[in-house]
Design an enzyme around this catalytic site. Sequence first.
Site, PDB file in Angstrom:
ATOM      1  CD  GLU A  91      -2.103  -2.471   1.780  1.00 11.78           C
ATOM      2  OE1 GLU A  91      -2.594  -3.213   1.775  1.00 11.78           O
ATOM      3  OE2 GLU A  91      -0.599  -2.391   2.070  1.00 11.78           O
ATOM      4  CG  PHE A 153     -10.324  -9.171  11.354  1.00 12.57           C
ATOM      5  CD1 PHE A 153      -9.352  -9.565  12.130  1.00 12.57           C
ATOM      6  CD2 PHE A 153     -10.698  -9.105  10.189  1.00 12.57           C
ATOM      7  CE1 PHE A 153      -8.225 -10.080  11.236  1.00 12.57           C
ATOM      8  CE2 PHE A 153      -9.735  -9.711   9.025  1.00 12.57           C
ATOM      9  CZ  PHE A 153      -8.433 -10.221   9.866  1.00 12.57           C
ATOM     10  CD  GLN A 154      -7.884  -7.021   7.670  1.00 16.28           C
ATOM     11  OE1 GLN A 154      -8.549  -6.874   6.951  1.00 16.28           O
ATOM     12  NE2 GLN A 154      -6.438  -7.609   7.581  1.00 16.28           N
ATOM     13  CE  LYS A 203     -17.382  -6.386   2.608  1.00 15.34           C
ATOM     14  NZ  LYS A 203     -16.243  -7.626   3.031  1.00 15.34           N
ATOM     15  CG  MET A 518      22.266  12.644   4.131  1.00  9.94           C
ATOM     16  SD  MET A 518      23.509  13.964   2.984  1.00  9.94           S
ATOM     17  CE  MET A 518      22.412  14.181   1.405  1.00  9.94           C
TER      18      MET A 518
END
Length: 608
Positions: A91, A153-154, A203, A518
């Site tokens: 993602e 969940f999630q 959802k 760096m």
Amino acid sequence: MSDTAAHTREDDPEGSEEPPEGVDDAAHAAEADEADETPAAGPVSTGAESVVAALEAAGAETAFGVQGGAIMPVYDALYSSSIDHVTMAHEQGAAHAADAYGVVSGEPGLCLATSGPGATNLVTGIADADMDSDAMLALTGQVPTEFVGNDAFQETDTVGVTRPITKHNYFAGGADTVGDTVGEAFELSRAGRPGPTLVDLPKDVTQDETDRTPGPAAPPAGTDPDPNADADAVEAAARAIEDAERPLCLFGGGVIKAEASEAARTFARTYGIPVTTTMPGIGSFPEDDDLCLSWAGMHGTGYANMAITHTDCLIAVGTRFDDRLTGGIDTFAPEAEVVHVDIDPAEISKNVYADHALIGDAGRVLDQLTAAVREAPDAESWRERCAEWKETYPLTYTAPEDEPLKPQFVVEAFDEATDDDTIVTTGVGQHQMWASQFWTYTEPRTWVSSHGLGTMGYGVPAAVGARVAANNMGEPDRDVVCFDGDGSFLMTMQELSVAVREDLDITIAVLNNEYIGMVRQWQDAFYEGRHMASDYTWMPEFDKLAEAFGALGLRVDDYDEVAPAVEEALEYDGPAVIDFHIDPEENVLPMVPSGGANGKFATAEDQL
């Protein structure tokens, strides 16, 4: 959480198709004619279909994302959509690809992810877009509304997590209004000062039935500011410019975002004013123009920093004066009367005091200034002085054949082998600085990098997004070159699999010094050479790794191998990776120590 109803446009809050009682029929007809210019959304039956219809109507062509349970209804609606979807490997890659797509195309990028870890994996890319004011819309799945707040969940409070790093975010409240919300968020991302927006999609909202077609996309009222600066302020600024003996233009990323590069070039050339840019402003003014002093700041050119230090009138356009540009504020342009042009009033005098604040669209305000300045400032001797600084502090490096390969040589080899419209993406670190210093940029939207957030790993997914944007613009033969470091490449190299799957013609040059370079440079300069956690001698063989992904993989160790490898990679029709093993001790110079004075830059390691 934000209530969608609070963000619904007031002209039709209930979504009725008939004009509200008392609305003038002629005016309503005019609005309808104007709306006809936008592609009409097709019939919908679910909230998810309304989301997709809104995106299509707003002009979205490509989305980058990763599937998941909570966002699945939206993906199902995308199945028969005109919007192309590029499945990314992670993602974070989706967010960076969408960001770069927007930078190159000038249109908002679009990314999708599911709830919980999917949404949180977008956070780095959203924050990156926020820091660089890049237009982008993120759509995230969410658990059903009735489960929100129950640690389902999630589940993650995506609206709460992303509120500080978005221009605005929304929690979708219902299937009937979700399309309007998404259309509004898309348009808001590019209205005024661009930035990322987000819509969190429970959802049940995307699964629920609706027969309401979303209306034409528009940003909330009042979010598209007046593009013109106050006329009196413009006149006062014009008199200051006319009276200046050492005028200097500073063009930032806002010039490019406002499509104001031509206006900027016209202004500077009309009045013979030398130009420096910020890093995000690279390409706004051609670096091969005699007036150009390249970019300023911590690793900017010595001559740009000298000009800023000694100017008596700084015309700054579309810049937020961040610390990597200014160094110590008290030593930044200390003799200058500052004219600051910006679309966002919050940036005026935030870091550098503006003697003349011109709030408006960069292009429109530059046109106003061009018309208002009656005569060019008498700056011939100043231009000569700037030219002398160019000769005194050139960007140089040594490349003895008996020493390891120099990264600057590699960048120049690519620059010589490609056209002016080549798109360059980078990760973050030393390689980013060499790519910005030793490539001559002449066009806007050809430099694609992470500036404010400084995100390692940005380069490869950005190259994917840039390539897709160029293809969509009808420019499939345009080169896309990513300069990456070994540390940056390791963070998002999985997106190479996407480039292979999609047959994207990109070339990745890994400037491999087996360090987080760096960090190593700072450790040598400020931490007595203690290389704690910066030594990356454990890196894999990137050429073989590229071959495992299905890309062309090459390795280069010597100078005489550079040109043939560059030619082979550019001619290869598909993704190619060249693992350049460079001098591990090479430093980025010049350098202004953090918080230091721009005019006191180091040009050698022993000065750090």
